[in-house]
Design an enzyme around this catalytic site. Structure first.
Site, PDB file in Angstrom:
ATOM      1  N   ASN A 132     -21.354  54.600 -10.860  1.00 49.42           N
ATOM      2  CA  ASN A 132     -21.275  53.704  -9.705  1.00 49.42           C
ATOM      3  C   ASN A 132     -19.818  53.678  -9.272  1.00 49.42           C
ATOM      4  O   ASN A 132     -18.991  53.061  -9.934  1.00 49.42           O
ATOM      5  CB  ASN A 132     -21.757  52.302 -10.119  1.00 49.42           C
TER       6      ASN A 132
ATOM      7  N   LYS B  53     -18.596  52.226  -6.820  1.00 48.61           N
ATOM      8  CA  LYS B  53     -18.265  50.966  -6.119  1.00 48.61           C
ATOM      9  C   LYS B  53     -17.490  51.300  -4.832  1.00 48.61           C
ATOM     10  O   LYS B  53     -17.829  52.270  -4.169  1.00 48.61           O
ATOM     11  CB  LYS B  53     -17.474  50.040  -7.045  1.00 48.61           C
TER      12      LYS B  53
ATOM     13  N   HIS C   6     -26.904  44.916  -7.836  1.00 46.66           N
ATOM     14  CA  HIS C   6     -25.744  44.938  -8.738  1.00 46.66           C
ATOM     15  C   HIS C   6     -25.136  43.527  -8.781  1.00 46.66           C
ATOM     16  O   HIS C   6     -25.143  42.812  -7.780  1.00 46.66           O
ATOM     17  CB  HIS C   6     -24.723  45.956  -8.230  1.00 46.66           C
TER      18      HIS C   6
ATOM     19  N   GLY D 161     -16.675  45.769 -15.845  1.00 47.17           N
ATOM     20  CA  GLY D 161     -15.292  45.897 -15.377  1.00 47.17           C
ATOM     21  C   GLY D 161     -14.305  45.074 -16.179  1.00 47.17           C
ATOM     22  O   GLY D 161     -13.159  44.893 -15.759  1.00 47.17           O
TER      23      GLY D 161
ATOM     24  N   SER E 171     -18.751  48.351 -19.000  1.00 46.82           N
ATOM     25  CA  SER E 171     -17.619  48.966 -19.717  1.00 46.82           C
ATOM     26  C   SER E 171     -18.049  50.050 -20.695  1.00 46.82           C
ATOM     27  O   SER E 171     -17.466  50.204 -21.767  1.00 46.82           O
ATOM     28  CB  SER E 171     -16.776  47.881 -20.406  1.00 46.82           C
TER      29      SER E 171
END
Ligand code: PEP
Length: 248
Positions: free
Chosen positions: A10, A12, A95, A171, A211
């Site tokens: 992803n 982002k 998400h 994250g 993560s």
């Protein structure tokens, strides 16, 4: 049960056409012998260029969101035909960043999920608890409620990929332990079995996200109920190839 693992990145709101194509070009030879399905979900504007960059490889290009209506006055949104025109097969839905910053609710996640399925694509539907919810001992209650609403009216749950993403691990560099991720994903599978049927639950691909990186992917992927990963930060680097090759 034979479930083919699925590792998806992803990106982002990161990368440009130039840097994205460069990364994909470098990843292609590194992931070509992967035993899992591989996708990169990129910003919508990059889909055409990244589709071109990934041509001839086993990297599928996915989207990060999709509106449930086929077209109309929905400024800033993307519809199914726009994605399908570029061969998109996967769409991330719900998400936690969309839930947290853009007003996404379980009801809209449900509408988007059903629209992605109706268009013949695969939703990567994200669920997960916050740190307060985990520490409050209500993780299972929260996930059950999300699954009940997010999957309401879905006819074939085996066509949905679920991404279990504890919000506190996204994250943050703080990963769920192998045991925490396994235990929670096993619970999600059991709940899907109750909502649909145990046989369907055995077929559903459930990813872990939060993560996941080159260092911890082996341990997470060794868990019996974890069928893959949704990878944020580490999908912006060549580390993504190490994760895709977790079993080599
Ligand atoms: C994500 O974006 O879904 C995610 C899990 O991000 P990160 O890997 O950076 O925690």
């Amino acid at each position: 049960m034979n479930r083919k693992p699925f590792i998806a990145g992803n990106w982002k709101m990161n990368m440009t056409a130039e840097s994205g194509a460069k990364l994909i070009g470098e990843l292609k030879p590194l992931v070509k012998d992967a035993d899992c399905d591989v996708a990169l979900c990129v910003p919508a504007i990059l889909i055409p260029a990244m589709t071109e960059a990934a041509k001839g490889s086993n990297i599928k290009i996915g989207a990060q969101n999709m509106h449930w209506e086929p077209k109309g006055a929905y400024t800033g949104e993307i519809d199914a035909d726009m994605l399908k025109e570029y061969g998109v097969e996967y769409v991330i839905i719900g998400h936690s960043e969309r839930r947290q910053y853009f007003g996404e609710t379980d009801e809209t996640v449900n509408k988007r999920t059903k629209a992605v399925l109706a268009a013949g694509m695969t939703p990567i539907m994200c669920i997960g608890e916050t740190l307060t919810e985990r520490e409050g001992g209500i993780t299972e209650k929260v996930l059950s409620a999300q699954l009940e609403t997010d999957l309401a009216g879905v006819e074939d749950v085996t066509k949905v990929v679920i991404a279990y993403e504890p919000v506190w691990a996204i994250g943050t560099g703080r990963t769920a332990t192998d045991e925490q991720a396994q235990e929670t994903i096993a619970f999600i599978r059991k709940k899907i079995g109750e909502l649909f049927c145990p046989k369907c639950a055995e077929k559903v691909i459930i990813q872990y996200g939060g993560s996941m990186n080159a260092g911890n992917c082996k341990g997470l992927m060794a868990q019996p109920d974890i069928d893959g990963g949704l990878i944020g930060g580490a999908s912006l680097k060549l580390d993504f190839a190490t994760i895709v090759n977790y079993n080599k």
